[in-house]
Design a protein around this motif. Structure first.
Motif, mmCIF file in Angstrom:
data_model
loop_
_atom_site.group_PDB
_atom_site.id
_atom_site.type_symbol
_atom_site.label_atom_id
_atom_site.label_comp_id
_atom_site.label_asym_id
_atom_site.label_seq_id
_atom_site.Cartn_x
_atom_site.Cartn_y
_atom_site.Cartn_z
ATOM 1 N N THR A 72 2.774 -8.858 -5.160
ATOM 2 C CA THR A 72 3.661 -8.106 -5.519
ATOM 3 C C THR A 72 3.157 -6.528 -6.336
ATOM 4 N N SER A 73 1.596 -6.548 -6.514
ATOM 5 C CA SER A 73 0.996 -5.884 -7.480
ATOM 6 C C SER A 73 0.112 -4.714 -5.821
ATOM 7 N N LEU A 74 0.243 -5.445 -4.702
ATOM 8 C CA LEU A 74 -0.539 -4.751 -3.769
ATOM 9 C C LEU A 74 1.391 -3.062 -3.627
ATOM 10 N N PHE A 75 2.143 -4.050 -2.734
ATOM 11 C CA PHE A 75 2.593 -3.122 -2.522
ATOM 12 C C PHE A 75 3.863 -1.903 -3.931
ATOM 13 N N THR A 76 3.348 -2.587 -4.969
ATOM 14 C CA THR A 76 4.162 -2.026 -6.323
ATOM 15 C C THR A 76 3.304 -1.271 -7.251
ATOM 16 N N ALA A 77 1.782 -1.155 -6.490
ATOM 17 C CA ALA A 77 1.128 -0.309 -7.430
ATOM 18 C C ALA A 77 1.290 0.687 -6.890
ATOM 19 N N PRO A 78 0.886 2.099 -7.429
ATOM 20 C CA PRO A 78 1.251 3.886 -7.078
ATOM 21 C C PRO A 78 -0.525 3.796 -6.572
ATOM 22 N N SER A 79 -1.668 3.393 -6.033
ATOM 23 C CA SER A 79 -2.429 3.726 -5.093
ATOM 24 C C SER A 79 -2.001 3.253 -3.861
ATOM 25 N N PHE A 80 -1.487 2.217 -3.541
ATOM 26 C CA PHE A 80 -0.845 1.972 -2.508
ATOM 27 C C PHE A 80 0.180 2.869 -1.329
ATOM 28 N N ALA A 81 0.732 3.534 -2.462
ATOM 29 C CA ALA A 81 1.011 4.900 -1.094
ATOM 30 C C ALA A 81 -0.473 5.399 -0.852
ATOM 31 N N ASN A 82 -0.712 5.827 -2.112
ATOM 32 C CA ASN A 82 -2.244 7.319 -1.446
ATOM 33 C C ASN A 82 -2.583 5.818 -0.555
ATOM 34 N N MET A 83 -2.960 5.063 -0.867
ATOM 35 C CA MET A 83 -4.597 4.830 0.268
ATOM 36 C C MET A 83 -3.568 4.412 1.956
ATOM 37 N N LEU A 84 -2.197 4.568 2.261
ATOM 38 C CA LEU A 84 -1.232 4.298 3.639
ATOM 39 C C LEU A 84 -1.391 5.651 3.779
ATOM 40 N N THR A 85 -0.598 6.965 2.899
ATOM 41 C CA THR A 85 -0.759 8.557 3.194
ATOM 42 C C THR A 85 -2.398 8.742 3.898
ATOM 43 N N VAL A 86 -3.174 8.305 3.008
ATOM 44 C CA VAL A 86 -4.711 8.409 3.420
ATOM 45 C C VAL A 86 -5.293 7.760 5.096
ATOM 46 N N THR A 87 -5.351 7.081 4.815
ATOM 47 C CA THR A 87 -5.413 6.058 5.866
ATOM 48 C C THR A 87 -4.542 6.137 7.361
ATOM 49 N N ALA A 88 -2.920 6.591 6.528
ATOM 50 C CA ALA A 88 -1.773 7.449 8.231
ATOM 51 C C ALA A 88 -2.777 8.811 8.818
ATOM 52 N N LEU A 89 -3.156 9.799 7.808
ATOM 53 C CA LEU A 89 -3.722 10.751 8.017
ATOM 54 C C LEU A 89 -4.917 11.231 8.722
ATOM 55 N N PHE A 90 -5.988 9.998 8.110
ATOM 56 C CA PHE A 90 -6.847 9.572 8.755
ATOM 57 C C PHE A 90 -7.164 9.479 10.532
ATOM 58 N N VAL A 91 -6.581 8.044 10.636
ATOM 59 C CA VAL A 91 -6.133 7.394 11.737
ATOM 60 C C VAL A 91 -4.879 8.617 13.015
ATOM 61 N N GLY A 92 -4.156 8.973 11.954
ATOM 62 C CA GLY A 92 -3.653 9.784 13.251
ATOM 63 C C GLY A 92 -4.159 11.504 13.630
ATOM 64 N N PHE A 93 -4.987 11.919 12.691
ATOM 65 C CA PHE A 93 -5.835 13.020 13.101
ATOM 66 C C PHE A 93 -7.114 12.954 14.168
ATOM 67 N N SER A 94 -7.977 11.563 13.142
ATOM 68 C CA SER A 94 -8.647 11.291 14.102
ATOM 69 C C SER A 94 -8.472 10.804 15.484
ATOM 70 N N VAL A 95 -7.479 10.127 16.017
ATOM 71 C CA VAL A 95 -6.955 9.832 17.454
ATOM 72 C C VAL A 95 -6.661 10.495 18.332
ATOM 73 N N ALA A 96 -6.145 11.761 17.747
ATOM 74 C CA ALA A 96 -5.708 12.580 18.512
ATOM 75 C C ALA A 96 -6.472 13.854 18.840
ATOM 76 N N PHE A 97 -7.013 13.752 18.079
ATOM 77 C CA PHE A 97 -8.752 15.289 18.485
ATOM 78 C C PHE A 97 -9.773 14.485 19.309
ATOM 79 N N GLN A 98 -10.172 12.564 18.969
ATOM 80 C CA GLN A 98 -10.597 11.811 20.137
ATOM 81 C C GLN A 98 -10.395 11.870 21.223
ATOM 82 N N MET A 99 -8.598 11.548 21.354
ATOM 83 C CA MET A 99 -8.731 11.592 22.483
ATOM 84 C C MET A 99 -8.199 13.102 23.104
ATOM 85 N N LEU A 100 -7.935 14.057 23.075
ATOM 86 C CA LEU A 100 -8.027 15.564 23.467
ATOM 87 C C LEU A 100 -9.608 15.926 24.102
#
Length: 315
Positions: A72-100
């Motif tokens: 409950t605290s994990l999914f409702t914490a303000p830092s949870f959305a930030n953690m997912l956003t940072v991870t998504a940006l990190f993974v998305g751009f890393s994978v795209a440019f590593q592939m290219l």
């Protein structure tokens, strides 16, 4: 000796073998030690992580209660959305440019090898060195490159092109995320290059010759022949590096520790900070369970692609 036993001996019946003797003819004695090791070092820790995620345990005390408060605290914490956003940006751009970049380098190496150009071996060795270096060492190396003081290598060279004020590579939140992503791209491009280069070595050359005879140019051959045939290899490569990037911890820890603030705190690093910095074992285990679910889902997709690849080859 009874009449029945005498009859059995005369008939040449084999004596009844013991259970251990019969097991010796099966793979069980060879597989059992490996199974025990996997249960001890793999399955049991996973079960414990999932169990601790449903508790309020910490690293200081020994008493805890079972609760869903950690999730409950994990999914409702303000830092949870930030953690997912940072991870998504990190993974998305890393994978795209590593592939290219991995595809581009593999293609150039393949063409260079076919044309007997010099330097292909040196290029492969240079790219592979990035993959062989441990993540902590890579983090330290790139921290020296990004340093904002007089020792900062990148800022020093930027002065030659008219940039007098040093750039805050690691102290600015946006720049820090970009800097960490660039370092991870440099680190992971080697794996994509190896994977794709191996696929190019098994590429049917008669298909390329047929495309040339039909008048297809280099660009058309690339997008209409090479990429479609290599698509199973590219998809498997993408899934593997997504899993690897999701679990990246050591390099980010060495470079920024998740800062400034939480601008570079990916999921794997968040688990470490919650458990060993905040001593919150329950929340850390809940976050680890979330990462486990992501990895399991990606692994299922990976095996699905492998099965489709095998079915396509049979067809």
């Amino acid at each position: 000796m009874t009449h029945a036993s005498e009859t059995a001996v005369r008939a040449g019946a084999a004596p009844r073998r013991s259970l251990l003797s019969r097991m010796g003819d099966t793979p069980i004695p060879w597989v059992l030690p490996l199974a025990l090791i996997l249960i001890a070092v793999f399955l049991y820790p996973i079960i414990e992580i999932v169990r601790l995620g449903f508790t309020d345990a910490d690293l200081v005390g020994t008493d805890y209660e079972y609760t869903i408060g950690s999730y409950t605290s994990l999914f409702t914490a303000p830092s949870f959305a930030n953690m997912l956003t940072v991870t998504a940006l990190f993974v998305g751009f890393s994978v795209a440019f590593q592939m290219l970049l991995g595809f581009a380098i593999a293609l150039m190496l393949d063409q260079g090898t076919k044309r007997n150009l010099r330097g292909t071996v040196i290029t492969r060795t240079a790219v592979l060195s990035a993959w062989a270096i441990p993540g902590v060492i890579i983090g330290v190396i790139w921290s020296l490159l990004y340093a904002e003081g007089e020792t900062g290598i990148l800022n020093y060279f930027l002065t030659f092109v008219g940039v007098d004020d040093p750039i805050a590579f690691l102290s600015n939140p946006t720049n820090a995320l970009i800097a960490v992503t660039v370092a991870n791209i440099w680190r992971g491009t080697a794996f994509s290059m190896i994977f794709i280069y191996a696929g190019l070595q098994t590429f049917p050359q008669d298909v390329i010759e047929a495309a040339k005879m039909d008048g297809a140019g280099a660009v058309n051959r690339l997008f209409r022949v090479v990429i479609p045939i290599l698509l199973p290899v590219l998809l498997v490569n993408m899934i593997v590096i997504i899993v690897d990037t999701f679990n990246t911890f050591d390099m980010v820890m060495a470079m920024t520790g998740g800062g400034p603030g939480r601008s570079t705190e990916v999921i794997a690093l968040s688990i470490y900070n919650q458990i060993f910095n905040n001593f919150d074992l329950g929340s850390g285990a809940a976050t680890a369970t979330l990462l486990l679910v992501i990895n399991v889902a990606l692994t299922v997709v990976y095996f699905r692609f492998l099965e489709k690849g095998k079915e396509a080859k049979k067809a």
